[in-house]
Write a protein that holds these residues in place. Structure first.
Motif, PDB file in Angstrom:
ATOM      1  N   VAL A  60       0.842  -1.205   0.000  1.00 29.42           N
ATOM      2  CA  VAL A  60       0.000   0.000   0.000  1.00 29.42           C
ATOM      3  C   VAL A  60       0.875   1.252   0.000  1.00 29.42           C
ATOM      4  CG1 VAL A  60      -1.691   1.321   1.334  1.00 29.42           C
ATOM      5  CG2 VAL A  60      -1.927  -1.170   1.140  1.00 29.42           C
ATOM      6  N   LEU A  61       1.909   1.240   0.806  1.00 33.79           N
ATOM      7  CA  LEU A  61       2.833   2.372   0.888  1.00 33.79           C
ATOM      8  C   LEU A  61       3.465   2.672  -0.464  1.00 33.79           C
ATOM      9  CD1 LEU A  61       4.482   4.396   2.627  1.00 33.79           C
ATOM     10  CD2 LEU A  61       6.069   2.528   3.090  1.00 33.79           C
ATOM     11  N   GLU A  62       3.952   1.638  -1.135  1.00 32.98           N
ATOM     12  CA  GLU A  62       4.574   1.835  -2.448  1.00 32.98           C
ATOM     13  C   GLU A  62       3.572   2.374  -3.464  1.00 32.98           C
ATOM     14  OE1 GLU A  62       7.393  -0.201  -4.367  1.00 32.98           O
ATOM     15  OE2 GLU A  62       8.720  -0.326  -2.646  1.00 32.98           O
ATOM     16  N   LEU A  63       2.338   1.865  -3.424  1.00 34.65           N
ATOM     17  CA  LEU A  63       1.314   2.330  -4.352  1.00 34.65           C
ATOM     18  C   LEU A  63       1.025   3.812  -4.165  1.00 34.65           C
ATOM     19  CD1 LEU A  63      -0.993   2.005  -6.410  1.00 34.65           C
ATOM     20  CD2 LEU A  63      -2.462   1.298  -4.506  1.00 34.65           C
ATOM     21  N   VAL A  64       0.769   4.227  -2.932  1.00 34.78           N
ATOM     22  CA  VAL A  64       0.405   5.622  -2.680  1.00 34.78           C
ATOM     23  C   VAL A  64       1.591   6.550  -2.946  1.00 34.78           C
ATOM     24  CG1 VAL A  64      -0.448   7.267  -0.974  1.00 34.78           C
ATOM     25  CG2 VAL A  64      -1.358   4.938  -1.021  1.00 34.78           C
ATOM     26  N   ALA A  65       2.793   6.131  -2.563  1.00 36.35           N
ATOM     27  CA  ALA A  65       3.976   6.943  -2.846  1.00 36.35           C
ATOM     28  C   ALA A  65       4.179   7.086  -4.349  1.00 36.35           C
ATOM     29  CB  ALA A  65       5.208   6.314  -2.204  1.00 36.35           C
ATOM     30  N   THR A  66       3.975   6.001  -5.091  1.00 34.31           N
ATOM     31  CA  THR A  66       4.145   6.025  -6.542  1.00 34.31           C
ATOM     32  C   THR A  66       3.139   6.950  -7.203  1.00 34.31           C
ATOM     33  OG1 THR A  66       5.000   3.761  -6.559  1.00 34.31           O
ATOM     34  CG2 THR A  66       4.159   4.620  -8.643  1.00 34.31           C
ATOM     35  N   GLU A  67       1.867   6.826  -6.843  1.00 29.09           N
ATOM     36  CA  GLU A  67       0.849   7.668  -7.481  1.00 29.09           C
ATOM     37  C   GLU A  67       1.057   9.137  -7.133  1.00 29.09           C
ATOM     38  OE1 GLU A  67      -3.114   6.625  -6.373  1.00 29.09           O
ATOM     39  OE2 GLU A  67      -2.925   7.381  -4.315  1.00 29.09           O
ATOM     40  N   THR A  68       1.543   9.418  -5.917  1.00 21.90           N
ATOM     41  CA  THR A  68       1.797  10.802  -5.521  1.00 21.90           C
ATOM     42  C   THR A  68       2.928  11.403  -6.341  1.00 21.90           C
ATOM     43  OG1 THR A  68       1.053  10.325  -3.274  1.00 21.90           O
ATOM     44  CG2 THR A  68       2.370  12.315  -3.589  1.00 21.90           C
ATOM     45  N   LEU A  69       4.043  10.697  -6.428  1.00 22.03           N
ATOM     46  CA  LEU A  69       5.175  11.198  -7.207  1.00 22.03           C
ATOM     47  C   LEU A  69       4.812  11.336  -8.680  1.00 22.03           C
ATOM     48  CD1 LEU A  69       7.986   9.089  -5.515  1.00 22.03           C
ATOM     49  CD2 LEU A  69       7.698  11.565  -5.347  1.00 22.03           C
ATOM     50  N   TYR A  70       4.041  10.396  -9.204  1.00 23.31           N
ATOM     51  CA  TYR A  70       3.623  10.430 -10.605  1.00 23.31           C
ATOM     52  C   TYR A  70       2.805  11.693 -10.900  1.00 23.31           C
ATOM     53  CZ  TYR A  70       1.469   8.928 -14.995  1.00 23.31           C
ATOM     54  OH  TYR A  70       1.041   8.858 -16.299  1.00 23.31           O
TER      55      TYR A  70
END
Length: 253
Positions: free
Chosen positions: A61-71
């Protein structure tokens, strides 16, 4: 479970309320205890689940949210740049800092007696894993939207900070790229180790060719950290025109 341990994680007490506030959301008493239970504690209390499955879930979950935020926030950055920023933001170093500074998490973690006596409540690895297990527990109880709120509450400052670090995200790659652009040699690291086995100190000296001038030096508790420190120093020193002239003269000779 002993009475003091029940009180330690009782979601009705003031300390737990502060933890919920820092997380940006609440979770049930049972799930909170589950998320805070290290395997060493569960081993001493047969039948009690540890937090490793929640950690596994929270990591994703952490990787998903961090990824979408940076994207979304950095539309002009390449995949490679985004990947480096994400790796830095969700690293053990970053998450353990969040555990200490935002959550004051060490006081809550349920540890076995041996792990507790060995300072487990302040180990980076345990703090990092427990942050992930808490994120996983929020996802279990509140779904992705609740977990997204928690990740933003905990991580947005870190995500903003890593976006300003530039080459610091990967000093070793950065010094190689810079040296090549300047027409200089390949970075070489000479390592030395000192101190007793339980407290070794690694020293790295950086040259741009074997036997050349040392342009960076780093000392740290691991080989990798020492090399990163040497690379950072060397990267900055390559802006010195006198040094550049000396390095080019060495290369010509």
């Amino acid at each position: 479970m002993q009475q003091e341990e029940q009180e330690q994680v009782n979601p009705g007490n003031q300390a737990a309320e502060e933890l919920f506030q820092a997380l940006g959301g609440r979770i049930s008493p049972e799930l909170l205890v589950h998320a805070l239970t290290h395997r060493s504690f569960a081993h001493e209390h047969p039948g009690m689940p540890n937090n490793e499955r929640l950690e596994f879930l929270g990591d994703a979950v952490l990787e998903l949210v961090a990824t979408e935020t940076l994207y979304k926030v950095h539309p002009d950055m390449t995949e490679g740049q985004l990947a480096k920023m994400r790796a830095k933001a969700v690293s053990e170093e970053a998450l353990s800092a969040i555990a200490r500074q935002k959550l004051h998490l060490g006081q809550y973690i349920l540890l076995g007696r041996g792990e507790s006596e060995n300072g487990g409540a302040d180990k980076d690895s345990i703090l990092c894993d427990t942050v992930e297990s808490l994120i996983g527990s929020v996802f279990v109880e509140h779904g992705i939207e609740g977990a997204r709120t928690t990740v933003h509450t905990l991580l947005d400052d870190t995500l903003a900070e890593v976006a300003t670090e530039g080459p610091a995200l990967d000093w070793k790659t950065s010094i190689t790229v810079k040296a090549h652009k300047l027409g200089l040699g390949e970075p070489r690291y000479a390592m030395a180790v000192s101190g007793p086995e339980y407290a070794q100190v690694f020293t790295a000296e950086l040259r741009l060719e074997d036997g050349g001038t040392v342009i960076g030096k780093g000392r740290a508790s691991s080989k990798r950290k020492a090399q990163l420190a040497a690379a950072a120093q060397g990267w900055k020193r390559l802006d010195d025109q006198d040094l550049l002239a000396a390095l080019r003269a060495e290369q010509s000779a």
